[in-house]
Motif scaffolding. Sequence first.
Motif, PDB file in Angstrom:
ATOM      1  N   TYR A  14      35.834  50.314  35.051  1.00 50.63           N
ATOM      2  CA  TYR A  14      34.954  49.339  36.541  1.00 50.63           C
ATOM      3  C   TYR A  14      35.603  47.469  36.314  1.00 50.63           C
ATOM      4  CZ  TYR A  14      32.041  53.165  37.922  1.00 50.63           C
ATOM      5  OH  TYR A  14      31.739  54.090  37.912  1.00 50.63           O
ATOM      6  N   TYR A  15      36.549  47.227  37.153  1.00 46.51           N
ATOM      7  CA  TYR A  15      37.411  45.584  37.482  1.00 46.51           C
ATOM      8  C   TYR A  15      36.571  45.532  38.055  1.00 46.51           C
ATOM      9  CZ  TYR A  15      41.021  48.147  34.469  1.00 46.51           C
ATOM     10  OH  TYR A  15      41.677  49.045  33.151  1.00 46.51           O
ATOM     11  N   CYS A  16      36.266  44.224  37.852  1.00 46.81           N
ATOM     12  CA  CYS A  16      36.169  43.306  39.503  1.00 46.81           C
ATOM     13  C   CYS A  16      37.366  42.797  40.308  1.00 46.81           C
ATOM     14  CB  CYS A  16      35.142  41.670  38.339  1.00 46.81           C
ATOM     15  SG  CYS A  16      34.903  40.262  39.534  1.00 46.81           S
ATOM     16  N   GLY A  17      37.892  42.547  40.647  1.00 43.33           N
ATOM     17  CA  GLY A  17      38.638  41.861  41.682  1.00 43.33           C
ATOM     18  C   GLY A  17      38.136  40.868  43.252  1.00 43.33           C
ATOM     19  N   ALA A  18      39.675  39.985  42.936  1.00 44.52           N
ATOM     20  CA  ALA A  18      39.006  39.504  43.876  1.00 44.52           C
ATOM     21  C   ALA A  18      40.460  38.933  44.855  1.00 44.52           C
ATOM     22  CB  ALA A  18      38.678  38.398  43.636  1.00 44.52           C
ATOM     23  N   ARG A  19      41.027  38.374  46.107  1.00 42.29           N
ATOM     24  CA  ARG A  19      42.153  38.075  46.488  1.00 42.29           C
ATOM     25  C   ARG A  19      41.998  36.364  47.053  1.00 42.29           C
ATOM     26  NH1 ARG A  19      44.255  41.677  50.344  1.00 42.29           N
ATOM     27  NH2 ARG A  19      43.001  40.710  52.031  1.00 42.29           N
ATOM     28  N   LEU A  20      42.454  35.518  45.835  1.00 40.86           N
ATOM     29  CA  LEU A  20      42.437  34.442  46.749  1.00 40.86           C
ATOM     30  C   LEU A  20      42.803  34.685  48.471  1.00 40.86           C
ATOM     31  CD1 LEU A  20      43.356  31.891  44.139  1.00 40.86           C
ATOM     32  CD2 LEU A  20      41.464  32.014  44.929  1.00 40.86           C
ATOM     33  N   VAL A  21      42.203  33.823  49.042  1.00 44.51           N
ATOM     34  CA  VAL A  21      42.269  33.264  50.567  1.00 44.51           C
ATOM     35  C   VAL A  21      43.880  32.289  50.566  1.00 44.51           C
ATOM     36  CG1 VAL A  21      42.428  31.663  52.603  1.00 44.51           C
ATOM     37  CG2 VAL A  21      40.662  32.784  51.447  1.00 44.51           C
ATOM     38  N   GLY A  22      44.643  32.819  51.038  1.00 45.29           N
ATOM     39  CA  GLY A  22      46.184  32.378  50.833  1.00 45.29           C
ATOM     40  C   GLY A  22      46.985  32.977  49.981  1.00 45.29           C
ATOM     41  N   TYR A  23      46.551  34.217  49.514  1.00 47.84           N
ATOM     42  CA  TYR A  23      47.592  34.631  48.103  1.00 47.84           C
ATOM     43  C   TYR A  23      47.551  36.211  49.004  1.00 47.84           C
ATOM     44  CZ  TYR A  23      47.803  30.611  45.814  1.00 47.84           C
ATOM     45  OH  TYR A  23      48.058  29.564  45.258  1.00 47.84           O
ATOM     46  N   SER A  24      48.744  36.525  48.099  1.00 43.60           N
ATOM     47  CA  SER A  24      48.667  38.524  48.533  1.00 43.60           C
ATOM     48  C   SER A  24      47.870  39.306  47.307  1.00 43.60           C
ATOM     49  CB  SER A  24      49.711  38.637  49.005  1.00 43.60           C
ATOM     50  OG  SER A  24      51.231  38.833  47.847  1.00 43.60           O
ATOM     51  N   ASP A  25      48.409  38.170  46.342  1.00 41.04           N
ATOM     52  CA  ASP A  25      47.474  39.798  45.323  1.00 41.04           C
ATOM     53  C   ASP A  25      46.745  39.315  44.490  1.00 41.04           C
ATOM     54  OD1 ASP A  25      50.796  39.039  43.625  1.00 41.04           O
ATOM     55  OD2 ASP A  25      50.577  40.181  44.233  1.00 41.04           O
ATOM     56  N   TYR A  26      46.305  40.506  43.714  1.00 39.43           N
ATOM     57  CA  TYR A  26      44.132  40.609  43.288  1.00 39.43           C
ATOM     58  C   TYR A  26      44.282  39.721  42.060  1.00 39.43           C
ATOM     59  CZ  TYR A  26      41.989  43.315  47.148  1.00 39.43           C
ATOM     60  OH  TYR A  26      41.746  43.674  48.348  1.00 39.43           O
ATOM     61  N   VAL A  27      43.515  39.665  41.593  1.00 44.19           N
ATOM     62  CA  VAL A  27      43.363  38.972  40.283  1.00 44.19           C
ATOM     63  C   VAL A  27      41.746  40.112  39.603  1.00 44.19           C
ATOM     64  CG1 VAL A  27      42.200  37.108  39.102  1.00 44.19           C
ATOM     65  CG2 VAL A  27      43.426  35.967  40.803  1.00 44.19           C
ATOM     66  N   TRP A  28      42.547  40.041  38.322  1.00 43.51           N
ATOM     67  CA  TRP A  28      41.010  40.998  37.948  1.00 43.51           C
ATOM     68  C   TRP A  28      40.906  40.506  36.765  1.00 43.51           C
ATOM     69  CZ3 TRP A  28      41.030  44.959  40.569  1.00 43.51           C
ATOM     70  CH2 TRP A  28      41.928  45.281  41.750  1.00 43.51           C
ATOM     71  N   GLY A  29      39.728  41.150  36.248  1.00 39.48           N
ATOM     72  CA  GLY A  29      39.358  40.736  35.423  1.00 39.48           C
ATOM     73  C   GLY A  29      39.354  41.415  33.921  1.00 39.48           C
ATOM     74  N   GLN A  30      38.843  41.564  32.674  1.00 41.94           N
ATOM     75  CA  GLN A  30      39.388  42.745  31.676  1.00 41.94           C
ATOM     76  C   GLN A  30      38.940  43.765  31.919  1.00 41.94           C
ATOM     77  OE1 GLN A  30      36.754  40.308  31.601  1.00 41.94           O
ATOM     78  NE2 GLN A  30      35.205  41.168  30.016  1.00 41.94           N
ATOM     79  N   GLY A  31      37.422  44.328  33.280  1.00 43.39           N
ATOM     80  CA  GLY A  31      37.020  45.339  32.819  1.00 43.39           C
ATOM     81  C   GLY A  31      36.211  45.570  32.343  1.00 43.39           C
ATOM     82  N   THR A  32      34.912  46.741  32.785  1.00 38.19           N
ATOM     83  CA  THR A  32      33.833  47.057  31.292  1.00 38.19           C
ATOM     84  C   THR A  32      33.498  48.194  31.385  1.00 38.19           C
ATOM     85  OG1 THR A  32      31.538  46.167  31.207  1.00 38.19           O
ATOM     86  CG2 THR A  32      31.713  46.405  33.125  1.00 38.19           C
ATOM     87  N   GLN A  33      33.535  48.948  30.233  1.00 35.94           N
ATOM     88  CA  GLN A  33      34.010  50.610  30.267  1.00 35.94           C
ATOM     89  C   GLN A  33      31.773  51.478  30.472  1.00 35.94           C
ATOM     90  OE1 GLN A  33      35.815  53.119  29.275  1.00 35.94           O
ATOM     91  NE2 GLN A  33      34.271  53.959  30.111  1.00 35.94           N
ATOM     92  N   VAL A  34      31.865  51.739  31.562  1.00 35.39           N
ATOM     93  CA  VAL A  34      30.909  52.902  31.976  1.00 35.39           C
ATOM     94  C   VAL A  34      30.671  54.380  32.035  1.00 35.39           C
ATOM     95  CG1 VAL A  34      29.679  53.251  34.209  1.00 35.39           C
ATOM     96  CG2 VAL A  34      30.315  50.969  34.261  1.00 35.39           C
ATOM     97  N   THR A  35      30.070  54.125  31.411  1.00 35.85           N
ATOM     98  CA  THR A  35      29.549  55.926  30.554  1.00 35.85           C
ATOM     99  C   THR A  35      28.392  56.942  30.716  1.00 35.85           C
ATOM    100  OG1 THR A  35      31.426  55.441  28.721  1.00 35.85           O
ATOM    101  CG2 THR A  35      30.671  57.671  28.661  1.00 35.85           C
ATOM    102  N   VAL A  36      29.025  56.992  32.079  1.00 37.62           N
ATOM    103  CA  VAL A  36      27.617  58.601  31.833  1.00 37.62           C
ATOM    104  C   VAL A  36      27.879  59.684  31.214  1.00 37.62           C
ATOM    105  CG1 VAL A  36      26.659  59.181  33.614  1.00 37.62           C
ATOM    106  CG2 VAL A  36      27.851  57.710  34.312  1.00 37.62           C
ATOM    107  N   SER A  37      26.348  60.206  30.721  1.00 40.81           N
ATOM    108  CA  SER A  37      26.015  61.785  29.883  1.00 40.81           C
ATOM    109  C   SER A  37      26.028  62.383  30.152  1.00 40.81           C
ATOM    110  CB  SER A  37      25.830  61.122  28.676  1.00 40.81           C
ATOM    111  OG  SER A  37      24.837  60.456  28.749  1.00 40.81           O
ATOM    112  N   SER A  38      26.012  63.112  30.431  1.00 42.49           N
ATOM    113  CA  SER A  38      25.570  64.437  31.065  1.00 42.49           C
ATOM    114  C   SER A  38      24.430  65.477  30.686  1.00 42.49           C
ATOM    115  CB  SER A  38      26.097  65.898  31.427  1.00 42.49           C
ATOM    116  OG  SER A  38      27.259  66.302  30.591  1.00 42.49           O
TER     117      SER A  38
END
Length: 117
Positions: A93-117
């Motif tokens: 899961y990544y946090c992403g954001a786009r600054l006002v006036g920019y077209s590209d997203y900035v991303w975090g490093q991500g965090t793993q979510v694992t759901v076991s059955s």
Amino acid sequence: QVQLVESGGGLVQAGGSLRLSCVASRSSLNFNVMGWFRQAPGKQRELVAVFLIGGSTNYADSMKGRFTISRDNAKNTMYLQMNSLKPEDTAVYYCGARLVGYSDYVWGQGTQVTVSS
């Protein structure tokens, strides 16, 4: 330069809950889009839930009713409360954001979510 740092991922059983956090180095008022995305192995990154400019929210259909996006502007922090987790929610899961006036997203490093059955 904007930095986003996620936390809160982990291993949980199906039906369980997790809360993810994303701390931004700038106020969320600087972003016209800020939200959560995820990428499962072998799949493209997909939208989970986002805040749009003005504060409205948008959720992917499969997350509606189970996930809730929120934020604390005073702490520059955004959250994703995930309930009734399913094995198919397993992803980075990544946090992403786009600054006002920019077209590209900035991303975090991500965090793993694992759901076991």
